[in-house]
Design an enzyme around this catalytic site. Structure first.
Site, mmCIF file in Angstrom:
data_model
loop_
_atom_site.group_PDB
_atom_site.id
_atom_site.type_symbol
_atom_site.label_atom_id
_atom_site.label_comp_id
_atom_site.label_asym_id
_atom_site.label_seq_id
_atom_site.Cartn_x
_atom_site.Cartn_y
_atom_site.Cartn_z
ATOM 1 N N PRO A 19 0.839 -1.219 0.000
ATOM 2 C CA PRO A 19 0.000 0.000 0.000
ATOM 3 C C PRO A 19 0.865 1.255 0.000
ATOM 4 O O PRO A 19 1.795 1.376 0.788
ATOM 5 C CB PRO A 19 -0.780 -0.114 1.317
ATOM 6 C CG PRO A 19 -0.731 -1.554 1.692
ATOM 7 C CD PRO A 19 0.575 -2.065 1.166
ATOM 8 N N GLU A 20 0.600 2.139 -0.915
ATOM 9 C CA GLU A 20 1.286 3.429 -0.955
ATOM 10 C C GLU A 20 0.285 4.518 -0.579
ATOM 11 O O GLU A 20 -0.826 4.223 -0.154
ATOM 12 C CB GLU A 20 1.895 3.660 -2.346
ATOM 13 C CG GLU A 20 3.022 2.662 -2.653
ATOM 14 C CD GLU A 20 3.803 3.031 -3.920
ATOM 15 O OE1 GLU A 20 3.797 4.212 -4.308
ATOM 16 O OE2 GLU A 20 4.407 2.129 -4.512
#
Ligand SMILES: [Zn+2]
Length: 270
Positions: free
Chosen positions: A2-3
């Site tokens: 996840p960014e």
């Protein structure tokens, strides 16, 4: 992994369930994720009202009326499930609201983290204190970027991944932004012209905004809290597209370095 857009999607998904509600119960179903959960988490959060949920870089912040903030990081595989029909083995933290709704932090690989910090001390919390500006805030602009990169001999890609330069960017969105800005990932950061850095600032904003609008990416099975998969990968220009055509007509190349892949187009990125 996840960014920033995935964390933003997560925060937006949790808001309608938690904001303004009281935490009726919070249960840690194991003592640790990447590191130990706060031993006083239950005591600090039970009965507290959630006053807001926000994002700082890749951290989600759940503020309460007690002056405590719960900070979560999704690590590699973390995501929140909303009103799960039943709990699974990887639902490690479960919050029930006074409205009878439930959210569960699911993290199969357990690289995520949960901490509790006094809200007023958030900006001094070590992991947050070290962060550069938020890429979607006015603090990230050509002046601040020029100042951070002046004299730096590292490649621009490495500098953009450095959380002290700009917060929350990872491999996917850095590859995408560099392609959009037509800058080669290996270009020495300190030698890029102001005009091109200005283009880069715009590119970072565009790529992140488009990804947030699309609900994030599905890489490593990222799921928004409502269980939907983001569809941003359909819009990738270069990431994961080795051998495909770049929008400029060139061919996307991949270079592997220290366990990561850099995707770029040697034709338009200089
Ligand atoms: Zn190209």
């Amino acid at each position: 992994m996840p960014e920033l857009p995935e964390v933003e999607t997560t925060v937006r998904g949790l808001r309608p369930v938690l904001e303004g509600r009281r935490i009726a119960s919070i249960e840690a179903r194991r003592p640790d994720l990447r590191r130990a959960l706060p031993v006083d988490l239950r005591q600090r959060m039970t009965g507290a009202r959630v006053t807001g949920i926000r994002r700082r870089a890749k951290y989600g912040l759940i503020d309460t009326d007690r002056g405590d903030t719960m900070i979560f990081h999704l690590g590699m595989s973390g995501h929140w499930r909303i009103d799960p029909a039943e709990l699974g083995a990887h639902d490690h933290l479960v919050i029930d609201t006074d409205e009878g709704r439930r959210v569960a932090l699911n993290d199969a690989r357990r690289f995520g983290s949960v901490d509790a910090v006094r809200t007023e001390a958030i900006e001094d919390w070590p992991a947050i204190k070290a962060l550069g500006p938020e890429p979607l805030s006015p603090d990230f602009n050509v002046d601040t970027l020029c100042a951070k990169l002046a004299g730096r001999k590292a490649p621009i890609k490495a500098m953009l991944m450095d959380q002290r330069v700009v917060a929350g960017l990872g491999n996917i969105y850095v590859c995408e932004a560099l392609n959009l800005a037509r800058i080669a990932p290996a270009r020495i950061a300190g030698r890029i012209s102001r005009e091109r850095l200005s283009r880069l600032v715009d590119a970072v904003r565009k790529v992140l905004t488009a990804a947030i609008d699309a609900g994030g990416s599905t890489l490593r099975d990222f799921k928004a809290p409502d269980g939907t998969l983001g569809d941003f990968p359909a819009q990738y220009r270069v990431y994961g597209r080795e051998g495909d055509a770049c929008p400029c007509g060139g061919t996307v190349k991949r270079r592997a370095e220290s366990g990561r892949s850099t995707f770029y187009c040697p034709r338009c990125q200089r």
